[in-house]
Scaffold this active site. Sequence first.
Site, mmCIF file in Angstrom:
data_model
loop_
_atom_site.group_PDB
_atom_site.id
_atom_site.type_symbol
_atom_site.label_atom_id
_atom_site.label_comp_id
_atom_site.label_asym_id
_atom_site.label_seq_id
_atom_site.Cartn_x
_atom_site.Cartn_y
_atom_site.Cartn_z
ATOM 1 N N GLY B 69 -1.318 2.926 -3.717
ATOM 2 C CA GLY B 69 -0.264 1.911 -3.744
ATOM 3 C C GLY B 69 1.070 2.354 -3.180
ATOM 4 O O GLY B 69 1.127 3.198 -2.289
ATOM 5 N N SER B 70 2.126 1.782 -3.718
ATOM 6 C CA SER B 70 3.484 1.894 -3.177
ATOM 7 C C SER B 70 3.949 3.334 -3.012
ATOM 8 O O SER B 70 3.639 4.200 -3.836
ATOM 9 C CB SER B 70 4.449 1.160 -4.116
ATOM 10 O OG SER B 70 5.774 1.491 -3.821
ATOM 11 N N THR B 71 4.759 3.538 -1.977
ATOM 12 C CA THR B 71 5.316 4.874 -1.756
ATOM 13 C C THR B 71 6.497 5.177 -2.681
ATOM 14 O O THR B 71 7.140 6.209 -2.539
ATOM 15 C CB THR B 71 5.744 5.053 -0.293
ATOM 16 O OG1 THR B 71 6.603 3.982 0.069
ATOM 17 C CG2 THR B 71 4.551 5.091 0.638
#
Lengths: 423, 147
Positions: B69-71
């Site tokens: 998922g998101s960084t």
Amino acid sequence: MNLTEKQQAILNGSEGETLAKVMKTMVRYGEVFGADSMVEITSEYNHLVTSFGLKALSAVYELFDQLIEAGAISKQQFSMDPRPLDPNVPSNFLQNFVFKNFMYTRQEEYEKQLKQLGLMNENAFTCACYMDEVGNTPKKGDILSWSESSAVVYANSVLGARCNRNSGVIDIMGSIVGYVPYFGLLTDEGRKAKWIVEIKTSKKPEAQLLGSAIGMKVMEDVPYIVGLDKWLGTLDDAAKTYLKDFGAATASNGAVGLYHVEGITPEAVELGRELLAEDVKTYVIDDAELERVYKSYPVIWKNKDAKPKLCFMGCPHMSIEQLTSWTVKVEEGLKKNNQKKVVIPTVFTAAPGVLEKFKETEYAERLKATGVIVSYICPLMYMNNPLSTKMPVITSSNKLRTYTSARYYTDDEILEQITGGAK
Amino acid sequence: MRTFTGRIVAEGTITAPAVVSKGGLNTLASFQKALQFGDKKATCGDQNNPDLYGKAMAGKALCLPRTIGSTTGGLVLYGACSLKRQPACMLFSEPIDSLAAAGAILADIWIDDVTMPVIDSLGEEFLEYVKDGMTITVKENGVVEVE
């Protein structure tokens, strides 16, 4: 890790203790992935993911204070992910109270830090920084220290730049030392595909659904997609928009940092199936597979039949091509359903620079007349609190669905709902 | 009891009860609500993770294949460590991903009073064997005991 004399000197403290710690962080980060060297960042600008002054992340802002105080500042300016707040977006009294007094209490202070650290300009807040209207568009082969999963996957895949899926904070630390460790998606080997994905659908697959299916299947691997060129044609603005949304879904539903689309993306055009690794696995996507993936999404609304109170489009931020084409679609939908304005409060989000450009077109007034609101907000940041979580929000963004309670519908279904055609 | 050996990403020894995610852990989706609203147990808020959703992660031996998922993932982990709401340790069956590695390294280098041992490459068998509530002991040299 083989460091150059200059890199070793920084690590040894020649430019101060703080910069030595930054270099130590980058070296350790590289060593975990077997990097044997650090390579120079060549992009003009950086892009950072942390755009929010969230009370819970005070440690991050304190770390940034340390960097500023020590003069550990990059010469490379940067764009940022979207701002978390915009008064144009409908919110109730309680939401506003929570946003301002509990969540984004450090926003103002943080934006001051960003200016000191090298923010490109006041308008540089968007996840789609690579759009012409924003001006942070890397060249093919550029080495980046970017974060933001949707921007990284776009830069790698559509622009042919080279960037790992860096975390927030690592992004700016790479830029400060000027080097990133050489591993993963920076290397030719790391850019080879471990999957062939065959598209065998009867119509153009929904970008966000296709990206979700591939992300969940291949996770962090690189997919080589065949059969999509039939639906995309060439890499024009519409195809770039499609790949923006597709890529964001692969990156958020899985951990894809690079994909190749046969006949479309630059490395696939140049190297074709030479990009395939040995022992490549195959994933076939047909209509039934997309339907299976769609049906697998959980709906976590308390009342699954609740009437939607808000619709968000634009995660990642919309392109001018999308704003324009959606203006026409909304107008036609309203006409078909005998409505004057959208029946669900609807927000289209885009970069400030894109919105400015859009306002110069005739479509801006036409969209306004439909009742759709445009905003530069980050829908994800709006949704990340218990009050918004209780709201039945709909979206066609698979990223927003993944991270929040927003319910996913296809573009056509969203259009039917907001224009009053859904039963 | 079974013993598994992996690679040390962040050093330390600890004993804690296991919580297990068979699929990739989406760090942002899992931790965001817990961090923002003072949930000291760091209850997992990821609706797409049936193994972990609604379970406490703080102080637990978090066993997983990888994060996804998101960084923001790395800084979310860093934030959890700074608030002392981090897992007791993180044990990866696969080689660690760039986001989790960033979180572990940032916490190790930039926060003085936090220890979160991180071991990766423990193998598929580790994740098949370990179950919620089992006692995990992280020893030196990347050795993990499960009982």
